[in-house]
Enzyme design. Structure first.
Site, mmCIF file in Angstrom:
data_model
loop_
_atom_site.group_PDB
_atom_site.id
_atom_site.type_symbol
_atom_site.label_atom_id
_atom_site.label_comp_id
_atom_site.label_asym_id
_atom_site.label_seq_id
_atom_site.Cartn_x
_atom_site.Cartn_y
_atom_site.Cartn_z
ATOM 1 N N LYS A 98 39.037 38.284 36.756
ATOM 2 C CA LYS A 98 38.606 37.523 37.932
ATOM 3 C C LYS A 98 37.082 37.534 38.018
ATOM 4 O O LYS A 98 36.438 38.560 37.783
ATOM 5 C CB LYS A 98 39.208 38.145 39.183
ATOM 6 C CG LYS A 98 38.898 37.416 40.482
ATOM 7 C CD LYS A 98 39.543 38.147 41.650
ATOM 8 C CE LYS A 98 39.259 37.481 42.975
ATOM 9 N NZ LYS A 98 39.884 38.207 44.110
ATOM 10 N N SER A 154 42.859 35.728 46.882
ATOM 11 C CA SER A 154 41.728 35.095 46.236
ATOM 12 C C SER A 154 41.761 35.186 44.707
ATOM 13 O O SER A 154 40.899 34.601 44.037
ATOM 14 C CB SER A 154 40.420 35.749 46.738
ATOM 15 O OG SER A 154 40.383 37.126 46.424
ATOM 16 N N SER A 198 44.826 39.863 48.063
ATOM 17 C CA SER A 198 44.310 38.893 47.087
ATOM 18 C C SER A 198 44.893 38.967 45.690
ATOM 19 O O SER A 198 44.651 38.065 44.887
ATOM 20 C CB SER A 198 42.780 38.987 47.015
ATOM 21 O OG SER A 198 42.209 38.428 48.165
#
Length: 465
Positions: free
Chosen positions: A80, A156, A180
């Protein structure tokens, strides 16, 4: 042999050891999958094709000598774009990020993957600074759900979840400050674990403080246990990290749930309205646990919705993350991030500490709850994936309005995972959440493994496969 994109990390390592597959072959397949799906899904910020193939070739040479470098040698992974991956900028989903510098440092979890020979495919999408439960940003646009391109992948860590769901590498690293990894894991039908806070070291420290955890997103629980064996343990750069784990997370993974005391909370005592198809799928998963010998009782944690305390901490973190931005940089921000940062800047120190008091009381209550129950089972989310490009399904309020089962356990720092447990009538994945007391990561993985073994997670593949 199944196509490489359908194999888990555990299966890939076994295939490498037998000479049935090569890391170069598998990496090429993952890169081809990214090229095929990326324009539609938008899961990656950057794809490091040349570097990935170089690392894969090095891995192939090691396997050829019978000398693998580590537990994940040759396994394609993605990271990420909140976490540092040396060799390129970490943009954090923001046009306001300054890209100058040599970017020569890995985050602790990334460094451990590198030491174990993992092949880095690239960086996955995130909303700016990971501030919300869906994945879109002014920098990268909208990340879409592999099951339905009109729907959100969640966030996220939405790019990470979509990549795993699509077969673009069996492992992704995500971060979880309020759900997330679990939110997109549930929406995209993959496994995701938020470990106990500090179990996986984090550097640089998150602006959101000790709400933010690093965790694996994988094809199943066994892969997550393997990854946890790699990324757990101390790193001197994280002052709040835990000491070495007591043993391997794979030890006892297949011991099942017989005799475990399981609390099933379908709606937090009526506080949450759960979609009927979600509720039914989660109940079926709980019934499977009972059928496997767990003592299941319907019971609710002793707390009311702590959303205002979470907002105080989360919004203040957003203010801190953007504090150094000038007027021009602020104008480039996601309007929602700009709004919560402005609200966060208005909290007083006393209001922040009052939120911490609520957090500590919540932790105490959950500690007492787990003196009775080994595990808590809830829906991961009360709904399935909604329209892409929106923060909420209604278009009103903040993302915390539809994630009431996830963010409380960032306040308490407990381990929590999502396991696929079905699809709704539209074919969209549903997740069941497994929560344990702090430091009970292995127990969460063990229960999740039991659900996988019972076939609970056998859901259809995404439409794009």
């Amino acid at each position: 042999m199944t196509q490489p994109g359908g194999l888990t990390a555990v299966q890939l390592v076994a295939a490498y050891s037998k000479g049935e597959l090569s890391p170069v072959e598998v990496t090429r397949a993952a890169l081809a999958r990214i090229e095929e799906t990326e324009p539609a899904v938008n899961a990656f910020v950057r794809v490091d094709t040349e570097s990935a193939l170089e690392r894969a070739a090095e891995s192939e040479e090691r396997w050829g000598r019978g000398e693998p470098q580590g537990l994940l040698d040759g396994v394609p992974v993605s990271v990420k774009d909140i976490l540092l991956l040396r060799g390129g900028p970490t943009l954090r989903g923001s046009k306001a990020t300054r890209t100058e510098g040599d970017w020569a440092e890995d985050a602790p979890s990334v460094a451990r993957l590198r030491e174990h020979g993992a092949v880095f495919l690239g960086k996955t999408t995130t909303p700016e600074y990971g501030w919300k439960g869906v994945t879109d940003s002014p920098l990268t646009g909208v990340t879409r759900n592999p099951y339905d391109l009109t729907r959100t992948a969640g966030g996220s860590s939405g790019g990470a979840a979509a990549a795993v769901a699509l077969g673009a590498g069996p492992v992704a690293l995500g971060t979880d400050g309020g759900g997330s990894v679990r939110i997109p894991g549930a929406f995209c039908g993959v496994f995701a674990l938020k470990p106990t806070y500090g179990r996986v070291p984090l550097y640089p420290a998150s602006a959101f403080g000790t709400l933010s955890h690093v965790g694996p997103m994988t094809r199943d629980a066994a892969d997550a246990a393997l990854v946890m064996d790699v990324i757990s343990g101390p790193d001197h750069r994280d002052w709040s990290g835990l000491g070495p784990p007591a043993g391997s997370f794979r030890d006892g993974l297949d011991d099942g749930v017989r005799g475990l005391r399981v609390a099933y909370s379908p709606s937090f005592g009526g506080q949450v309205a759960v979609a009927p198809q979600v509720a039914a799928a989660v109940r079926r998963a709980v019934e499977k646990l009972a059928g496997l010998g767990a003592y299941v009782e319907e019971a609710d944690p002793d707390f009311s919705d702590p959303v205002e305390a979470f907002h105080a901490l989360w919004f203040a973190g957003a203010a801190r993350a953007t504090q150094h931005f000038g007027k021009e940089q602020r104008a480039q921000l996601d309007p929602g991030l700009r709004e919560i940062a402005a609200r966060g800047a208005r909290y007083s120190a006393l209001e922040y500490l009052a939120a911490m008091d609520i957090r500590m009381d919540l932790g105490r209550r959950m500690g007492r709850f787990h003196s009775t129950y080994d595990l808590l089972i809830t829906p991961t989310l009360p709904l399935t994936a909604f329209e892409a490009g929106r923060e909420t399904p209604s278009g009103r309020g903040r993302w915390t309005g539809w994630t009431p089962f996830t963010y409380p356990f960032n306040l308490t720092q407990q381990p929590a995972a999502t396991v696929p447990c079905g699809v709704d009538d539209a074919g969209l994945p549903i997740g069941v959440q497994v929560v344990a007391a702090r430091h009970g990561d292995a127990l969460v993985l063990r229960a999740a493994q039991a659900l996988y073994g019972a076939g609970v997670a056998d859901i259809p593949a995404p439409a794009l496969l």
